[in-house]
Design an enzyme around this catalytic site. Structure first.
Site, PDB file in Angstrom:
ATOM      1  N   ASP A 132       0.851  -1.193   0.000  1.00 32.15           N
ATOM      2  CA  ASP A 132       0.000   0.000   0.000  1.00 32.15           C
ATOM      3  C   ASP A 132       0.883   1.238   0.000  1.00 32.15           C
ATOM      4  O   ASP A 132       1.842   1.334   0.777  1.00 32.15           O
ATOM      5  CB  ASP A 132      -0.907  -0.008   1.235  1.00 32.15           C
ATOM      6  N   HIS A 139      -4.402  13.824   1.317  1.00 32.69           N
ATOM      7  CA  HIS A 139      -4.565  12.959   2.495  1.00 32.69           C
ATOM      8  C   HIS A 139      -3.303  13.011   3.359  1.00 32.69           C
ATOM      9  O   HIS A 139      -3.376  13.168   4.582  1.00 32.69           O
ATOM     10  CB  HIS A 139      -4.835  11.517   2.041  1.00 32.69           C
ATOM     11  N   GLU A 204     -10.666   3.804   4.237  1.00 32.95           N
ATOM     12  CA  GLU A 204      -9.807   4.622   3.379  1.00 32.95           C
ATOM     13  C   GLU A 204     -10.194   4.365   1.935  1.00 32.95           C
ATOM     14  O   GLU A 204     -10.237   3.215   1.474  1.00 32.95           O
ATOM     15  CB  GLU A 204      -8.323   4.293   3.599  1.00 32.95           C
ATOM     16  N   LYS A 258      -3.938  -2.160  10.211  1.00 38.22           N
ATOM     17  CA  LYS A 258      -4.311  -2.133   8.798  1.00 38.22           C
ATOM     18  C   LYS A 258      -4.583  -3.510   8.214  1.00 38.22           C
ATOM     19  O   LYS A 258      -5.130  -3.604   7.127  1.00 38.22           O
ATOM     20  CB  LYS A 258      -3.145  -1.512   8.000  1.00 38.22           C
TER      21      LYS A 258
HETATM   22 CA    CA Z   1      -3.981   2.990   3.187  1.00 37.89          CA
END
Ligand code: CA
Length: 433
Positions: A132, A139, A204, A258
């Site tokens: 990622d 952001h 997200e 995450k």
């Molecule tokens: Ca992310």
């Protein structure tokens, strides 16, 4: 020479399909033809292509001699198809487009169509690795400002496409609910951390990039060739536990905050389908450094960005019970990326790291400069300090159990038929244990 922005007869806005629901379909007109892996009720999984409200069984088409394509279409995943060269993938697309547009083929092809809503959709590929990135500069600015008001972007940001290795095993297709994760968090004024369900669950809004042909270990991918290594795109919701993240991220970056669940849209919108929707990468602001030479390419700057509009929707359990429409939380263009998808591919392989067909790369959260385009609740609620009010009067600083998030994307360009990505949707279940 055919490059990634070259269009052909499959993009012709005048082309129509004999599949009636394809006409004017917001996501899957005949100009899209995304690949996926599906199973009709009770049957085994196979490769298909979305057309209107239907799915064409490509494995069955091969068996019936309707498509002269080798064994890759008979596999239960798209990995081998993704590994095909761009030229081979384009000829396959032309063949499928011809089958679905030629009225003379209707009687022969129709038995291989399935009603999409009666089929299960699976992950399109066996995802070997998932990384990622963090290329959404607004952001990065918004999040950075919450931690470092005077200096939101760290000095490497404008030189390095920042990323980390994520976890492939917890990526799930749209529709599969996620369980609120438990983990460690520590309030700023607390002496000790506690273990328990996250109190700051967030989504997200990201794009996923499917790797096509890979590279050998030790052999980087040049920026001029990077697009040849991209098979297609999807939507990606990188669910995040902000309280775990704040406590665990130093010094090695995101980990359990995450990797508990990531949701993707199950249809692979191919690089070929996106050809009409490639646009110039926005110029960098005055004073920003130019990319280092290994990331610089004139074609990439001229055609490397994606002309996509992204949107995020929320429904709470109460909203659904009362029959309310989803609330749109944000919308904005995908061009708010500081690096192109080609640059992240080249950077990922720049040390010789071998990418494999079916690997997935996330762009990172894509936010627009203004609040209406913020791609996470962390930004929309200013770190939880300014909760949103839902149409029911409920408020949300972060997500509640029963909330359902849906990401959407539409590609538009003058003179072409718009195509969409389908839903990237999942509901939050209560924590276990
Ligand atoms: Ca992310």
């Amino acid at each position: 020479m055919t490059r990634w922005w070259t269009t052909d007869e499959t993009h012709d806005p005048a082309r129509t399909s004999w599949v009636e629901s394809a006409q004017g379909h917001g996501d899957f007109p005949i100009q899209n033809l995304p690949y996926g892996v599906f199973s009709p009720a009770g049957a085994e999984q196979r490769i298909g292509v979305a057309i209107g409200d239907m799915i064409l069984d490509l494995a069955a088409c091969v068996k019936a001699g309707l498509i002269a394509q080798d064994a890759v279409l008979s596999h239960p995943t798209l990995n081998a198809l993704m590994a095909l060269s761009g030229e081979t993938r384009r000829s396959l697309r032309r063949a499928i487009s011809a089958l679905l547009s030629d009225p003379a083929m209707q009687a022969t092809v129709k038995p291989h169509l399935h009603v999409a809503r009666e089929c299960a959709l699976h992950l399109p590929a066996q995802i070997g690795d998932y990384s990622d990135f963090y290329v959404g500069i607004h952001h990065a600015n918004n999040i950075g400002r919450q931690f470092r008001p005077d200096n939101p972007l760290l000095p490497n940001y404008k030189y390095v496409p920042i990323g980390y290795h994520g976890r492939a095993s917890s990526i799930r297709p749209s529709g599969e609910a996620l369980v609120r994760p438990c983990g460690q968090r520590k309030a700023p004024d607390a002496d000790m951390p506690v273990y328990g369900p996250t109190a700051r669950l967030d989504y997200e809004l990201e794009l996923g990039v499917w790797v096509g042909p890979g590279n050998d270990l030790g052999s980087p991918i040049g920026i001029h060739d990077a697009a040849d290594h991209i098979a297609g795109f999807c939507l990606l919701n990188d669910w995040s536990a902000r309280d775990f993240q704040a406590w665990e991220y130093q010094p090695l970056g995101p980990f359990l905050a995450k990797n508990f669940h990531s949701t993707i849209s199950p249809w692979v919108v191919t690089a070929e389908a996106m050809a009409p929707f490639r646009i110039a990468q926005p110029a960098r602001p005055d004073g920003d450094p130019a990319p280092l030479p290994y990331l610089a390419d004139a074609d990439d700057q001229a055609h490397g960005a994606l002309g996509l509009t992204l949107a995020v929707y929320l429904t709470s359990a109460t909203m659904r019970a009362e029959g309310m429409a989803p609330m749109r939380l944000s919308h904005g263009p995908a061009s708010n990326m500081y690096w192109t998808v080609q640059q992240i591919v080249t950077h990922h392989a720049s040390n010789g790291c071998n990418l494999m067909p079916g690997d997935l790369l996330g762009t990172g959260t894509i936010s627009a400069p203004l609040r209406e385009g913020f791609g996470s609740l962390m930004e929309l609620s200013a770190g939880g300090k300014e909760p949103l009010t839902l149409p029911t009067g409920e408020t949300r600083a972060f997500l509640a159990d029963g909330d359902e998030m849906t990401l959407r994307a539409v590609a538009r360009a003058d003179g072409f038929v718009s195509i969409g990505f389908g839903d990237c949707r999942a509901q939050v279940l209560p924590a276990r244990g």
